[in-house]
Design a protein around this motif. Structure first.
Motif, PDB file in Angstrom:
ATOM      1  N   VAL A   1       7.609  21.863  -2.536  1.00  0.00           N
ATOM      2  CA  VAL A   1       8.329  20.918  -3.392  1.00  0.00           C
ATOM      3  C   VAL A   1       7.351  20.209  -4.329  1.00  0.00           C
ATOM      4  O   VAL A   1       7.619  20.038  -5.526  1.00  0.00           O
ATOM      5  N   ARG A   2       6.221  19.810  -3.802  1.00  0.00           N
ATOM      6  CA  ARG A   2       5.227  19.126  -4.637  1.00  0.00           C
ATOM      7  C   ARG A   2       4.681  20.060  -5.710  1.00  0.00           C
ATOM      8  O   ARG A   2       4.447  19.650  -6.858  1.00  0.00           O
ATOM      9  N   ALA A   3       4.476  21.328  -5.347  1.00  0.00           N
ATOM     10  CA  ALA A   3       3.996  22.304  -6.325  1.00  0.00           C
ATOM     11  C   ALA A   3       5.038  22.539  -7.415  1.00  0.00           C
ATOM     12  O   ALA A   3       4.694  22.668  -8.599  1.00  0.00           O
ATOM     13  N   GLN A   4       6.296  22.586  -7.033  1.00  0.00           N
ATOM     14  CA  GLN A   4       7.369  22.774  -8.017  1.00  0.00           C
ATOM     15  C   GLN A   4       7.410  21.603  -8.993  1.00  0.00           C
ATOM     16  O   GLN A   4       7.595  21.790 -10.205  1.00  0.00           O
ATOM     17  N   ARG A   5       7.234  20.398  -8.484  1.00  0.00           N
ATOM     18  CA  ARG A   5       7.228  19.221  -9.352  1.00  0.00           C
ATOM     19  C   ARG A   5       6.061  19.284 -10.327  1.00  0.00           C
ATOM     20  O   ARG A   5       6.229  19.055 -11.532  1.00  0.00           O
ATOM     21  N   ARG A   6       4.877  19.586  -9.810  1.00  0.00           N
ATOM     22  CA  ARG A   6       3.693  19.650 -10.665  1.00  0.00           C
ATOM     23  C   ARG A   6       3.815  20.792 -11.668  1.00  0.00           C
ATOM     24  O   ARG A   6       3.402  20.652 -12.830  1.00  0.00           O
TER      25      ARG A   6
ATOM     26  N   SER B   1      -4.731  18.886 -15.409  1.00  0.00           N
ATOM     27  CA  SER B   1      -4.893  19.609 -14.141  1.00  0.00           C
ATOM     28  C   SER B   1      -6.345  19.995 -13.907  1.00  0.00           C
ATOM     29  O   SER B   1      -6.815  20.012 -12.765  1.00  0.00           O
ATOM     30  N   ASP B   2      -7.067  20.310 -14.975  1.00  0.00           N
ATOM     31  CA  ASP B   2      -8.487  20.643 -14.826  1.00  0.00           C
ATOM     32  C   ASP B   2      -9.260  19.448 -14.281  1.00  0.00           C
ATOM     33  O   ASP B   2     -10.119  19.588 -13.405  1.00  0.00           O
ATOM     34  N   ASN B   3      -8.942  18.272 -14.790  1.00  0.00           N
ATOM     35  CA  ASN B   3      -9.653  17.085 -14.334  1.00  0.00           C
ATOM     36  C   ASN B   3      -9.258  16.701 -12.914  1.00  0.00           C
ATOM     37  O   ASN B   3     -10.041  16.093 -12.187  1.00  0.00           O
ATOM     38  N   ALA B   4      -8.044  17.054 -12.500  1.00  0.00           N
ATOM     39  CA  ALA B   4      -7.583  16.737 -11.149  1.00  0.00           C
ATOM     40  C   ALA B   4      -8.472  17.389 -10.102  1.00  0.00           C
ATOM     41  O   ALA B   4      -8.767  16.801  -9.052  1.00  0.00           O
ATOM     42  N   GLN B   5      -8.908  18.602 -10.366  1.00  0.00           N
ATOM     43  CA  GLN B   5      -9.766  19.299  -9.408  1.00  0.00           C
ATOM     44  C   GLN B   5     -11.116  18.593  -9.275  1.00  0.00           C
ATOM     45  O   GLN B   5     -11.639  18.421  -8.179  1.00  0.00           O
ATOM     46  N   GLY B   6     -11.681  18.169 -10.405  1.00  0.00           N
ATOM     47  CA  GLY B   6     -12.944  17.447 -10.367  1.00  0.00           C
ATOM     48  C   GLY B   6     -12.813  16.131  -9.634  1.00  0.00           C
ATOM     49  O   GLY B   6     -13.702  15.734  -8.868  1.00  0.00           O
ATOM     50  N   ALA B   7     -11.667  15.459  -9.842  1.00  0.00           N
ATOM     51  CA  ALA B   7     -11.421  14.193  -9.158  1.00  0.00           C
ATOM     52  C   ALA B   7     -11.361  14.387  -7.655  1.00  0.00           C
ATOM     53  O   ALA B   7     -11.888  13.585  -6.877  1.00  0.00           O
ATOM     54  N   SER B   8     -10.699  15.463  -7.229  1.00  0.00           N
ATOM     55  CA  SER B   8     -10.585  15.741  -5.801  1.00  0.00           C
ATOM     56  C   SER B   8     -11.949  16.019  -5.185  1.00  0.00           C
ATOM     57  O   SER B   8     -12.233  15.611  -4.057  1.00  0.00           O
ATOM     58  N   ILE B   9     -12.814  16.692  -5.942  1.00  0.00           N
ATOM     59  CA  ILE B   9     -14.148  17.019  -5.434  1.00  0.00           C
ATOM     60  C   ILE B   9     -15.013  15.770  -5.313  1.00  0.00           C
ATOM     61  O   ILE B   9     -15.631  15.529  -4.280  1.00  0.00           O
ATOM     62  N   VAL B  10     -15.049  14.935  -6.362  1.00  0.00           N
ATOM     63  CA  VAL B  10     -15.910  13.744  -6.308  1.00  0.00           C
ATOM     64  C   VAL B  10     -15.406  12.748  -5.271  1.00  0.00           C
ATOM     65  O   VAL B  10     -16.185  12.008  -4.674  1.00  0.00           O
ATOM     66  N   SER B  11     -14.080  12.740  -5.036  1.00  0.00           N
ATOM     67  CA  SER B  11     -13.522  11.772  -4.081  1.00  0.00           C
ATOM     68  C   SER B  11     -13.929  12.073  -2.643  1.00  0.00           C
ATOM     69  O   SER B  11     -13.780  11.219  -1.772  1.00  0.00           O
TER      70      SER B  11
ATOM     71  N   LEU C   1       3.469  20.468 -15.716  1.00  0.00           N
ATOM     72  CA  LEU C   1       2.489  21.242 -16.485  1.00  0.00           C
ATOM     73  C   LEU C   1       3.180  22.094 -17.548  1.00  0.00           C
ATOM     74  O   LEU C   1       2.695  22.197 -18.682  1.00  0.00           O
ATOM     75  N   ALA C   2       4.322  22.689 -17.180  1.00  0.00           N
ATOM     76  CA  ALA C   2       5.052  23.517 -18.140  1.00  0.00           C
ATOM     77  C   ALA C   2       5.506  22.695 -19.333  1.00  0.00           C
ATOM     78  O   ALA C   2       5.482  23.163 -20.480  1.00  0.00           O
ATOM     79  N   ALA C   3       5.912  21.450 -19.067  1.00  0.00           N
ATOM     80  CA  ALA C   3       6.351  20.566 -20.155  1.00  0.00           C
ATOM     81  C   ALA C   3       5.216  20.237 -21.112  1.00  0.00           C
ATOM     82  O   ALA C   3       5.443  19.898 -22.279  1.00  0.00           O
ATOM     83  N   LYS C   4       3.987  20.353 -20.610  1.00  0.00           N
ATOM     84  CA  LYS C   4       2.803  20.070 -21.438  1.00  0.00           C
ATOM     85  C   LYS C   4       2.223  21.343 -22.049  1.00  0.00           C
ATOM     86  O   LYS C   4       1.161  21.304 -22.663  1.00  0.00           O
ATOM     87  N   GLY C   5       2.903  22.474 -21.812  1.00  0.00           N
ATOM     88  CA  GLY C   5       2.437  23.722 -22.398  1.00  0.00           C
ATOM     89  C   GLY C   5       1.473  24.516 -21.532  1.00  0.00           C
ATOM     90  O   GLY C   5       0.906  25.522 -21.978  1.00  0.00           O
ATOM     91  N   ASP C   6       1.288  24.075 -20.285  1.00  0.00           N
ATOM     92  CA  ASP C   6       0.404  24.789 -19.360  1.00  0.00           C
ATOM     93  C   ASP C   6       1.167  25.985 -18.792  1.00  0.00           C
ATOM     94  O   ASP C   6       2.249  25.834 -18.232  1.00  0.00           O
TER      95      ASP C   6
ATOM     96  N   ALA D   1       0.854  -1.193   0.000  1.00  0.00           N
ATOM     97  CA  ALA D   1       0.000   0.000   0.000  1.00  0.00           C
ATOM     98  C   ALA D   1       0.886   1.238   0.000  1.00  0.00           C
ATOM     99  O   ALA D   1       1.759   1.380   0.857  1.00  0.00           O
ATOM    100  N   VAL D   2       0.661   2.114  -0.953  1.00  0.00           N
ATOM    101  CA  VAL D   2       1.447   3.348  -1.056  1.00  0.00           C
ATOM    102  C   VAL D   2       0.484   4.534  -1.037  1.00  0.00           C
ATOM    103  O   VAL D   2      -0.246   4.762  -2.003  1.00  0.00           O
ATOM    104  N   ASP D   3       0.481   5.268   0.044  1.00  0.00           N
ATOM    105  CA  ASP D   3      -0.405   6.417   0.187  1.00  0.00           C
ATOM    106  C   ASP D   3       0.383   7.715   0.215  1.00  0.00           C
ATOM    107  O   ASP D   3       1.595   7.717   0.480  1.00  0.00           O
ATOM    108  N   GLY D   4      -0.309   8.817  -0.023  1.00  0.00           N
ATOM    109  CA  GLY D   4       0.342  10.115   0.060  1.00  0.00           C
ATOM    110  C   GLY D   4      -0.422  11.167  -0.704  1.00  0.00           C
ATOM    111  O   GLY D   4      -1.331  10.870  -1.479  1.00  0.00           O
ATOM    112  N   PRO D   5      -0.077  12.435  -0.496  1.00  0.00           N
ATOM    113  CA  PRO D   5      -0.753  13.536  -1.178  1.00  0.00           C
ATOM    114  C   PRO D   5      -0.314  13.681  -2.625  1.00  0.00           C
ATOM    115  O   PRO D   5       0.593  12.982  -3.094  1.00  0.00           O
ATOM    116  N   ALA D   6      -0.934  14.605  -3.326  1.00  0.00           N
ATOM    117  CA  ALA D   6      -0.636  14.842  -4.734  1.00  0.00           C
ATOM    118  C   ALA D   6       0.809  15.254  -4.941  1.00  0.00           C
ATOM    119  O   ALA D   6       1.369  16.028  -4.165  1.00  0.00           O
TER     120      ALA D   6
END
Length: 218
Positions: free
Chosen positions: A135-140, A75-85, A144-149, A4-9
């Motif tokens: 650190v997590r925000a920097q990674r994300r 990233s747009d879908n990530a927010q919806g996922a967090s809400i439904v979860s 996102l920048a690599a994908k043109g966001d 089991a591997v748990d943790g935040p985004a």
């Protein structure tokens, strides 16, 4: 053997879980994708992720093909996922699917936010992977920048902190470290070092499990 591997985004749990699955020859499930697919299904139907009934219906009738949708990891879908979860009926609808995956012959590796506490509390090894919000925000942000966001780091950090608050504050299966989970902070670790540390922690858990089995047999 269940790992089991748990943790935040953006903590690195997905990368670590995939590496562990490869190491031990086990199937892997990113349980977050189930919630992302549920959120995506609601969006595609024109619904609101905050609508419990709509989200529950989507979870109960989840189309497996959505797990491969190009928009799933956006990233747009990530927010919806967090809400439904955060909806208890949604979590209940997806619970059995995850437990069946964990219980298959030979075991499995699952990553998410409630694997060690709810889905597989009897797991052989439990890891709680984390890193500082910045650190997590920097990674994300780099992803996102690599994908043109073009969104800036401050916006990404705000999203990370909002997701943390929702995940940790929900009434059902909140994000938390299981009492018997090993903590792995990846803030100062590269990918290879984090994976090696994870393997070492899993090996310790396996050795402990074998020791307990031997004592019980005696």
């Amino acid at each position: 053997m269940i790992i089991a591997v748990d943790g935040p985004a953006a903590s690195g749990k997905g990368t670590i879980a995939r590496a562990l699955a490869s190491r031990y020859g086990l199937p892997h499930l990113d349980t977050g994708k189930l919630y992302r697919a549920t959120g995506l299904a609601v969006r595609l139907s024109g619904g609101d992720p905050g609508d419990v009934a709509a989200a529950t219906h989507a979870a109960l009738h989840l189309d497996p093909e959505l797990l491969d949708d190009p928009d799933l990891m956006s990233s747009d879908n990530a927010q919806g996922a967090s809400i439904v979860s955060a909806h208890p009926p949604v979590r209940a609808a997806l619970l059995e699917r995850q437990r069946v995956f964990a219980g298959q012959p030979g075991g499995a590796v699952l990553d998410g936010r409630d694997i060690g506490t709810v889905i597989a509390p009897h797991a052989t090894a439990k890891l709680f992977v984390t890193a500082t919000p910045l650190v997590r925000a920097q990674r994300r942000h780099r992803e996102l920048a690599a994908k043109g966001d073009s969104r800036d780091l401050a916006a990404v950090l705000a999203d990370i902190e909002a997701r943390d608050a929702r995940d940790s504050g929900r009434s059902t299966a909140p994000l938390r470290q299981a009492d018997d989970a090993a903590l792995l902070d990846t803030s100062e670790l590269g990918i290879d070092a984090a994976v090696q540390r994870a393997i070492a922690l899993v090996e310790q858990a396996i050795a402990q499990a074998h020791s307990l089995d031997g004592q019980q047999q005696v």
